[in-house]
Design a protein around this motif. Structure first.
Motif, short mmCIF file in Angstrom:
data_model
loop_
_atom_site.label_atom_id
_atom_site.label_comp_id
_atom_site.label_asym_id
_atom_site.label_seq_id
_atom_site.Cartn_x
_atom_site.Cartn_y
_atom_site.Cartn_z
N ILE A 53 -8.38 -4.68 34.85
CA ILE A 53 -8.96 -2.93 34.85
C ILE A 53 -9.07 -2.35 33.74
O ILE A 53 -9.82 -1.96 33.18
N GLU A 54 -7.79 -2.41 33.00
CA GLU A 54 -7.48 -1.81 32.00
C GLU A 54 -8.56 -2.15 30.86
O GLU A 54 -8.97 -1.33 29.95
N ASN A 55 -8.70 -3.33 30.70
CA ASN A 55 -9.44 -4.21 29.71
C ASN A 55 -11.11 -4.06 30.20
O ASN A 55 -11.94 -4.62 29.45
N LYS A 56 -11.22 -3.41 31.16
CA LYS A 56 -12.90 -3.36 31.89
C LYS A 56 -13.28 -4.64 31.96
O LYS A 56 -14.55 -5.01 31.60
N ASP A 57 -12.27 -5.58 32.25
CA ASP A 57 -12.96 -6.88 32.27
C ASP A 57 -13.33 -7.11 33.93
O ASP A 57 -12.57 -7.81 34.55
N PHE A 58 -14.25 -6.68 34.26
CA PHE A 58 -14.79 -6.59 35.64
C PHE A 58 -15.30 -7.83 36.28
O PHE A 58 -15.32 -8.22 37.47
N ALA A 59 -15.67 -8.78 35.19
CA ALA A 59 -15.90 -10.19 35.71
C ALA A 59 -14.80 -10.82 36.22
O ALA A 59 -14.90 -11.44 37.28
N GLN A 60 -13.76 -10.64 35.51
CA GLN A 60 -12.42 -11.38 36.06
C GLN A 60 -12.16 -10.51 37.21
O GLN A 60 -11.62 -11.33 38.30
N VAL A 61 -12.03 -9.42 37.44
CA VAL A 61 -11.74 -8.68 38.87
C VAL A 61 -12.64 -9.56 39.92
O VAL A 61 -11.92 -9.75 41.19
N ARG A 62 -14.01 -9.57 39.68
CA ARG A 62 -14.84 -10.02 40.64
C ARG A 62 -14.35 -11.54 41.12
O ARG A 62 -14.36 -12.02 42.31
N VAL A 122 3.73 -9.75 39.42
CA VAL A 122 3.23 -10.29 38.14
C VAL A 122 1.56 -10.28 38.55
O VAL A 122 0.82 -10.17 37.75
N VAL A 123 1.28 -10.66 39.98
CA VAL A 123 -0.16 -10.46 40.24
C VAL A 123 -0.74 -9.14 40.06
O VAL A 123 -1.73 -8.80 39.46
N ILE A 124 -0.11 -7.94 40.42
CA ILE A 124 -0.36 -6.77 40.28
C ILE A 124 -0.68 -6.31 38.93
O ILE A 124 -1.64 -5.61 38.43
N ASP A 125 0.36 -6.89 38.07
CA ASP A 125 0.20 -6.30 36.88
C ASP A 125 -1.08 -7.27 35.89
O ASP A 125 -1.98 -6.66 35.11
N ARG A 126 -1.35 -8.44 36.58
CA ARG A 126 -2.45 -9.30 35.81
C ARG A 126 -3.81 -8.38 36.35
O ARG A 126 -4.66 -8.12 35.69
#
Length: 297
Positions: free
Chosen positions: A263-272, A254-258
């Motif tokens: 990354i797929e959505n290019k939501d790099f702020a969320q990645v950070r 579940v964590v890996i999928d999230r």
């Protein structure tokens, strides 16, 4: 049941059993340490390294008149060796182990001992190494290690006390858990990380490529160190705790999928933000447990 341990028998003289004997003898907490190992070269090395006072190739001699017996063998071998020891154990003997899963083996051993004046209390020291064998044994392996002691409703209180006090004398930190709680927690903290490390190695080296190997730095080496552990040892661990491990694997997916979706959505702020939270969680764990970056625990 005796309050003191005059004779301690260690069944299995690999990394865990050898280190245990070395620590016990250095601290002088028992009068005699007796060991059992099938292979002659292991018995000779145990004497050479000071892990035992006496060593045998038969269980009867090793456990005769022992006040305490510690089974230092892989998970699936614990009930088998407990059964082999039983005819030769003195009444009042306390038996424990160092295996990484508890529920299955404790149920087996409690059935075996149910009509005997022999008292089993499970133990699991959170100590060890990816290396195996008495040649890697060291006397400080258990120092400052947390040891899960796993009594059940059938456990004798005086036997639990004997086991807890034994680990304290080795400067370890015993905590009491039920076998079921222990297995649920270590599935998350130990068994899942091991499988993840094995998956990372398999994924990275899916193709033989020297450049890939050269670009695996110290972080990769440290992260995957445990993937070098014995597959035989881990076969036993995974097969006796599969339900709890599967639950943790599904949670991890579940964590890996999230993160994948971020990354797929290019939501790099969320990645950070995800990386920041994970960093803070790890730092909190380090601070709360007193562990350091070089600890092997």
């Amino acid at each position: 049941m005796k309050n003191t341990i005059n004779k301690l028998a260690i069944i299995g003289l690999g990394l865990m059993g050898g280190s245990l004997g070395m620590a016990v003898r250095e601290k002088g907490i028992v009068r005699t340490v007796s060991g059992f190992a099938r292979r002659k070269e292991v018995r000779e090395e145990a004497i050479k390294r000071g892990a035992v006072d006496l060593v045998y190739d038969n269980i009867e001699e090793a456990v005769k008149d022992a006040d305490m017996v510690i089974l230092c063998v892989p998970v699936l071998a614990v009930p088998e060796l407990a059964q082999s020891c039983l005819p030769y154990l003195a009444p009042g003997c306390v038996v424990t182990d160092v295996a990484s899963t508890k529920t299955t083996i404790i149920a087996s051993i409690e059935r075996l001992f149910q009509n005997e004046k022999i008292y089993f209390v499970g133990s699991h020291p959170m100590a060890g190494s990816e290396q195996t064998g008495i040649q890697f044994a060291r006397k400080d392996l258990y120092k400052n290690a947390v040891v899960a002691v796993t009594p059940t409703r059938r456990s004798r209180a005086s036997a639990v006390k004997t086991v807890v006090n034994f680990w304290k004398k080795l400067e370890a930190s015993p905590i009491l858990l039920s076998p079921q709680e222990h297995d649920a927690i270590v599935a998350r903290t130990s068994h899942l990380p091991h499988l993840i490390a094995a998956c990372i190695v398999t994924s990275v080296f899916k193709e033989k490529n020297r450049k890939t190997a050269l670009l695996c730095g110290p972080g990769f080496r440290d992260f995957t160190r445990i993937a070098s552990s014995s597959e035989e040892l881990w076969h036993d661990i995974i097969s006796t705790n599969s339900s709890a491990i599967l639950k943790e694997m599904r949670n991890f997916i579940v964590v890996i999928d999230r993160v994948t979706r971020m990354i797929e959505n290019k939501d790099f702020a969320q990645v950070r933000d995800f990386l920041r939270r994970s960093r803070l969680l790890r730092n909190e764990w380090i601070s709360s447990t007193g562990k350091n970056e070089h600890s092997k625990r």
